[in-house]
Structure formats: structure tokens, C-alpha cells
Design an enzyme around this catalytic site. Structure first.
Site, PDB file in Angstrom:
ATOM      1  CG  ASP A  16      24.132 -26.258   5.007  1.00  0.00           C
ATOM      2  OD1 ASP A  16      25.583 -26.439   5.069  1.00  0.00           O
ATOM      3  OD2 ASP A  16      24.039 -25.932   3.954  1.00  0.00           O
ATOM      4  CD  GLU A  89      33.113 -25.443  -0.445  1.00  0.00           C
ATOM      5  OE1 GLU A  89      33.444 -25.279  -1.856  1.00  0.00           O
ATOM      6  OE2 GLU A  89      32.530 -25.192   0.652  1.00  0.00           O
ATOM      7  CE  LYS A 125      30.397 -28.312   0.961  1.00  0.00           C
ATOM      8  NZ  LYS A 125      30.016 -27.354   2.536  1.00  0.00           N
ATOM      9  CB  THR A 149      30.313 -29.028  -2.231  1.00  0.00           C
ATOM     10  OG1 THR A 149      28.882 -28.212  -1.855  1.00  0.00           O
ATOM     11  CG2 THR A 149      31.250 -28.630  -2.684  1.00  0.00           C
ATOM     12  CG  PHE A 171      24.363 -27.259  -4.103  1.00  0.00           C
ATOM     13  CD1 PHE A 171      24.805 -28.632  -3.262  1.00  0.00           C
ATOM     14  CD2 PHE A 171      24.516 -25.854  -3.795  1.00  0.00           C
ATOM     15  CE1 PHE A 171      26.060 -28.063  -2.464  1.00  0.00           C
ATOM     16  CE2 PHE A 171      25.297 -25.463  -2.938  1.00  0.00           C
ATOM     17  CZ  PHE A 171      26.444 -27.218  -2.148  1.00  0.00           C
TER      18      PHE A 171
END
Length: 315
Positions: A16, A89, A125, A149, A171
Site C-alpha cells: 500500500d 484511483e 479504484k 475503496t 478499511f
């Protein structure tokens, strides 16, 4: 065998970070990025030329096109390091616009394909709003795979499963943060660790639901605060982990045992759940943590996207 090696025996490890020069030492299969990670990377001396070179090559084009060029440039460098996929993203400011999200995803995929990268190595994303999920549903029918996400609430995961999304990123750490803040002085860390951690419980619930009902969407736990959370989710399909925590796992050698398994999930007595738009919006509204963290996450990513815009304009 260190904990990172043990974890890899049960779970696909994903890096990440936008820091592709640091990535190789942990040998992740995939990598994820977001606006905040890219912003952090381009402000480092090692990566600043990548921004300035890309901006120079596309000067005069609309700002949003240059931003996408920068994101894809990072993705291309990351794909030289990882054997699997990179997540790139869509601008968080499009989180409530289905058509604009689809258009931006098409452009990102087009840039990767122009560079010779096949679609199966890219995950687009997108924030797990209703609009984002509908955009991803359409993209998946075109063979453009998505990573949903900013996922905090069970209803978001259910809707993603219904939509046939490739992968979701619940998350863990931000859920943990919310409950810890709510509890204040009453929070006892030892009592809320491991399987009792609220972020771990959320991912466990989603994983078990998907495996029980044969939902093919991959579950990738994200946003970790400590290696205890990671170890408590061993067996999850994938876990995306920051370099700091990858280093801690590499330095630790305590035994790691699987906490999740598809076989165990299939034995659970669970009820099927589904949501239409109204049901989804009401369920999310009924979850204060999910509502607050989704809104906050979009705001923070939008702020960092704005900062990246500014850096590009000044380059």
C-alpha cells in the site's frame, strides 16, 4: 520463518504505497495507490522528476488529463516491480457522478493499454458510494476490473458483491479509529485487540458472508494500524499493507495461524442480504461510523487531489 513469509502462505500480500523503489524488498504480489500516497511520493526527491517530466511531456493539456498521466506513470513503474496488479484511483471528487467515474476509468485504462499493459493487471479504484458501485458494475461488464475503496459498512460490501465487483478494500484501521475515538477513556486496548478489534470484526463479517454465499468478489483488508490487526485477518483473500508494517512483519517471527477460511464460513448459519438503492442508502444512514468515515475519506482524498493539482500547475 518471519511473519511476512508466514502470512504469504495464507493470504496474498499487497503493498500500500506509491514508493515503488521501496517495494521490491517485500516482494508483494500487487500494489495499491491513492491520491494521498501519490501526493506523498511526488514530494520526495526520488520521485519529483517523475512528476516534472510527465507534466513537461503533456503541457498544455487539460489539468485532469495531466493528473491521469501522472497516476499512470506511477502505475507503470510499480508494475515493473510487482508481478500482479496495480490499483489506480479515479478522482475522489467524482464519487457521486456515475457517468464521470466511468469516463475517467476509460481514460485510465486507455493510457495503460497504450503503454502495453493488459486490463487484467489494472484495478480501477473507486469510492464505495452508490454511484461509484453502479459505475464499477458497468465497467466490470466491459472487462475493466475495479477495486471499491473507502468501504466501512456491511451494506457497501453487500452492494459490491451484488454488482459483481472484482475486489473490495474494507478499511480496518479507520473503523478502529472511529470506535476508539467514540469510546474515549473507556477504551481498553487489550480488550479490543485481535478478533475483538472492530475493524477486524467488520472484515471478518464481510469475508464470511461472501464465502458462505459464493460471492466471487475478492476481499482485501486495508488501512491497518498495527500488525495485530493483520495477523487477526490471516486467511483473508488479500491484505494491503504499508511499508512500515511490512517491515514490522518481516522483523517478527511469532507464529501466524489462519483466522479466516472459506470452509469455516460455509458452515456458518447466515441469512442472505441484498439492497436496492433505497435500502442501501437507508442501511448506510443507519450506520454512523460508515456514514462518517465514507464522507471523511472522500473529503480527505479530494483535498489531496487538489494539492496534487496545485503541484502540477506549479511544475
Amino acid at each position: 520463518m518471519n511473519q511476512l513469509e508466514q502470512l504469504k502462505a495464507h493470504t496474498i500480500v499487497v503493498a500500500d504505497t506509491g514508493n515503488f523503489k521501496q517495494m521490491a524488498q517485500y516482494a508483494p504480489r500487487d500494489a495499491t495507490t491513492n491520491p494521498s500516497l501519490i501526493l506523498k511520493a511526488v514530494q520526495q526527491a526520488d520521485y519529483a522528476p517523475l512528476l516534472t517530466d510527465t507534466v513537461a511531456a503533456h503541457r498544455g493539456k487539460p489539468l485532469d488529463e495531466i493528473v491521469d498521466q501522472v497516476l499512470v506513470r506511477f502505475g507503470l513503474e510499480i508494475l515493473k516491480v510487482v508481478p500482479g496488479r496495480v490499483s489506480t484511483e479515479v478522482d475522489a471528487r467524482l464519487s457521486f457522478d456515475t457517468a464521470a467515474t466511468i469516463a475517467r476509468a476509460h481514460r485510465l485504462i486507455g493510457l495503460y493499454e497504450a503503454a502495453g499493459i493488459p486490463r487484467d493487471r489494472i484495478l480501477i479504484k473507486i469510492a464505495s458510494t452508490w454511484e461509484g458501485i453502479q459505475a464499477a458494475k458497468q465497467l466490470e461488464t466491459e472487462g475493466i476490473h475495479c477495486n471499491l475503496t473507502l468501504l466501512f459498512s456491511f451494506c457497501q460490501a453487500v452492494a459490491c458483491g451484488q454488482a459483481g465487483i472484482q475486489l473490495i478494500s474494507p478499511f480496518v484501521g479507520r473503523i478502529y479509529d472511529w470506535y476508539k475515538k467514540q469510546a474515549g477513556a473507556a477504551w481498553v486496548e487489550a480488550d479490543m485487540a485481535g478478533a475483538n478489534d472492530p475493524g477486524v470484526k467488520s472484515v471478518t463479517q464481510i469475508y464470511n458472508f461472501y464465502k458462505k454465499f459464493g460471492i466471487r468478489t475478492e476481499v482485501m483488508g486495508a488501512s491497518f494500524r498495527n500488525i495485530g490487526q493483520i495477523n487477526a485477518l490471516t486467511g483473508c483473500d488479500l491484505l494491503t499493507i504499508s511499508p512500515d508494517l511490512l517491515a514490522q512483519l518481516q522483523a517478527a517471527d511469532a507464529p501466524v495461524t489462519p483466522a479466516l477460511s472459506a470452509e469455516a464460513a460455509q458452515q456458518l448459519d447466515l441469512e442472505p442480504v441484498s439492497f436496492d438503492e433505497a435500502g442501501f442508502r437507508f442501511a448506510l444512514n443507519e450506520d454512523p461510523m460508515g456514514t462518517e468515515k465514507l464522507a471523511e475519506g472522500i473529503r480527505l482524498f479530494a483535498i489531496d487531489a487538489g494539492k496534487l493539482d496545485k503541484l502540477i500547475l506549479e511544475a
